[in-house]
Write an enzyme that holds these catalytic residues in place. Structure first.
Site, PDB file in Angstrom:
ATOM      1  N   HIS A 190       2.505   5.092 -47.570  1.00 27.16           N
ATOM      2  CA  HIS A 190       1.463   6.123 -47.649  1.00 27.16           C
ATOM      3  C   HIS A 190       1.259   6.781 -46.285  1.00 27.16           C
ATOM      4  O   HIS A 190       1.053   7.991 -46.190  1.00 27.16           O
ATOM      5  CB  HIS A 190       0.145   5.502 -48.117  1.00 27.16           C
ATOM      6  CG  HIS A 190       0.112   5.183 -49.578  1.00 27.16           C
ATOM      7  ND1 HIS A 190       0.074   6.148 -50.555  1.00 27.16           N
ATOM      8  CD2 HIS A 190       0.132   3.998 -50.232  1.00 27.16           C
ATOM      9  CE1 HIS A 190       0.056   5.582 -51.743  1.00 27.16           C
ATOM     10  NE2 HIS A 190       0.096   4.281 -51.578  1.00 27.16           N
ATOM     11  N   CYS A 503       8.757  16.250 -59.094  1.00 25.69           N
ATOM     12  CA  CYS A 503       7.453  16.396 -58.445  1.00 25.69           C
ATOM     13  C   CYS A 503       7.149  15.263 -57.465  1.00 25.69           C
ATOM     14  O   CYS A 503       6.047  15.196 -56.910  1.00 25.69           O
ATOM     15  CB  CYS A 503       6.344  16.463 -59.498  1.00 25.69           C
ATOM     16  SG  CYS A 503       6.173  14.975 -60.490  1.00 25.69           S
TER      17      CYS A 503
END
Length: 574
Positions: A190, A503
């Site tokens: 992340h 995506c």
């Protein structure tokens, strides 16, 4: 003395600056005893430090918006909850009150006690929580000494540390940090994803950085190659200064592309959509000329203590449709599992492996009332602009058929109630479970479009957690199995005239553009922050040439062969 360290490039860009070392959070604090008469004052110091840290985190939370707020906010919320955890604070207070330890040493003792407790747990999720405890303890220790836990004078410098939390990145950049080098971490974590969104150079896995670098050393950092030069030579300095200037010039040139088409050299228009979850994201996507919103995340609406009602969701979806002024908006239905549900109004049972549990469409179908409310809000918003519905975590035809039936019933009910809705609302499936990719011929007739979520598809296909540092080399989109699966999905979709987009993070990395174009992809959806980089890469590609070279790519047997193909087919920067 000049030294060169090798790590992994996690966020591209070059930087020059002075090193500021931050040692691991584990506190090296000498034993410190206090008199009984000093207990109240020491407790007051502790409570003041807690208040300071809480204020800092809430202030950072307020400054964030969009995708950054969602990703970083999860970590800030988790750390804020830890501050209120009786197990943490009461333990420290008892050590001060009963053990007569100073607050500094009490922090260390409590940290070590909790670390031992978590390390003995079977569940990997809980074993990893010690990183969050270290982060909070480090903040508290810094607050006790009235200095900032994260920045520590690193403004205008390069932070060298063991790891960096997503919740730190925006704050560090706002303080002028120009790059980060870590001894641990993953290029697919992340933190790395957020660093790329912030255009903050990041090198991870530079194992000897804390041993070899000293405070104040001049560092040259290449976030693309992963090289870190300590005390660079005069020639190095000239080269890196030139690279930094080139980077600034490139960003200015990219800005000029915001009104240019995403068109290949041989005249083929590629549709570039934006991922979004806030008004700011939508506004940025519109300003950059995105073809539409390819993925609108709805989870943030569910992050309060109470579930959002139909009206609240309708207003949010309507505003996105209006904000894109006639461009397509793809709304992904709720994609949340037990690992995040505790921060929402949803009550879900704990699961040993939330990634493989009740999440995505599985949760929506299990909580039909919540799902119907969301679907009604989406259908109502369709009267304000072209809207598509995207269903996450699909693994079987039955799931899509069930969603299609609900959509049909909701459309009929709302139309009969007099609501203005679209005549047709396309329904799509996310391909992120290998079973969906493999069984696609059996359910493609039930959908209008597809969207490939490469983050989870890679994870499930390779059985590799992208946040596990030990698997950093294994978790990669450059795996022959993934490329063949992607090519199969794209080929089947094209045969059945179904649009298909990618995506995941793979779409947002301009380096992979030639590869995806060669496989037949004509639609990308990515974070607005990297949209112009992708457009620039597309405009430098010759689609016909890449498609002709696709067979060689699909014959690759290992990552090295794929990287060699990509290097040979990446246009030189203009």
């Amino acid at each position: 003395m000049r030294q060169v360290l090798s790590g992994h490039g996690a966020s591209r860009g070059n930087a020059l600056g002075r090193a500021r070392l931050r040692l691991p959070h584990v506190l090296d604090v000498a034993e410190d005893r206090i008199d009984a008469a000093a207990v109240d004052a020491e407790l007051a110091r502790l409570h003041a430090a807690v208040a300071t840290v809480r204020s800092e985190m809430l202030a950072l939370r307020d400054r964030l918006h969009g995708a950054l707020a969602h990703e970083v906010g999860e970590f800030i919320d988790m750390h804020t909850l830890l501050l209120d955890d009786p197990e943490l604070l009461h333990g420290i207070e008892d050590l001060i009150r009963k053990g007569l330890y100073g607050a500094n040493y009490a922090l260390r003792l409590q940290r070590d006690r909790l670390a031992g407790l978590f390390a003995g747990m079977d569940d990997a999720y809980f074993r990893n929580r010690i990183d969050d405890i270290d982060h909070v303890i480090g903040r508290l220790h810094a607050a006790l000494h009235k200095r900032n836990a994260e920045v520590r004078g690193v403004a205008g410098e390069i932070l060298v540390t063991d790891n960096v939390a997503p919740s730190e990145l925006a704050q560090l950049q706002s303080q002028g940090v120009v790059a980060i080098v870590t001894t641990g971490g993953s290029a697919l974590s992340h933190s790395a994803i957020l660093a790329r969104s912030l255009h903050l150079p990041l090198v991870v896995g530079a194992a000897q950085a804390l041993q070899q670098a000293n405070d104040g050393d001049v560092l040259a950092v290449d976030g693309g190659s992963g090289l870190v030069v300590i005390e660079p030579s005069a020639a190095d300095l000239r080269e890196y200064r030139s690279r930094v200037r080139d980077g600034k010039r490139e960003r200015k040139q990219l800005h000029r592309l915001r009104r240019e088409p995403s068109r290949t050299l041989d005249g083929i228009d590629i549709r570039v959509y934006a991922n979004a979850e806030s008004r700011e994201d939508v506004a940025e996507a519109h300003a950059l000329g995105a073809a539409g919103i390819g993925l609108y995340r709805t989870e943030f609406l569910f992050m309060g203590e109470e579930l959002p009602d139909e009206e609240a969701q309708f207003r949010a979806y309507r505003d996105v449709a209006l904000g894109m002024t006639g461009r397509t908006v793809t709304i992904r239905t709720l994609d949340i599992g037990a690992d995040k549900a505790d921060r929402t109004g949803l009550a879900l049972s704990d699961e040993p492996n939330p990634a493989l549990g009740l999440r995505g469409v599985r949760l929506s179908l299990a909580r039909s009332g919540i799902f119907e409310t969301q679907m009604r809000a989406i259908v109502r918003a369709s009267g304000y602009g072209p809207i598509r519905v995207l269903v996450p975590m699909v693994s079987s035809r039955d799931e899509i058929v069930a969603v299609a039936a609900l959509l049909k019933r909701v459309r009929h009910d709302l139309a009969s109630q007099g609501h203005e809705i679209a005549e047709h609302i396309p329904l799509g499936a996310m391909i992120e479970v290998p079973a969906a990719a493999i069984s696609l011929p059996g359910f493609i007739d039930a959908v209008d479009f597809l969207s490939v979520g490469t983050n989870d598809l890679v994870q499930y296909l390779l059985a590799a957690d992208r946040n596990n540092e030990a698997l950093g080399e294994l978790y990669t989109p450059l795996h022959p199995a993934l490329l063949r699966l992607l090519e199969s999905v794209i080929r089947i979709a094209r045969r059945r005239a179904r649009p298909v987009a990618v995506c995941g993070e793979m779409a947002g990395d301009a380096r992979f553009a030639p590869l995806l174009l060669a496989l037949g992809l004509e639609e990308f959806s990515l974070h607005p922050g990297t949209l112009l980089e992708l457009r620039h890469a597309i405009r430098a590609c010759d689609l016909g040439t890449l498609r002709a070279r696709a067979p060689a790519l699909l014959r690759a047997r290992d990552r090295a062969s794929i990287e060699k193909w990509l290097q040979a087919n990446t246009p030189m920067a203009s």
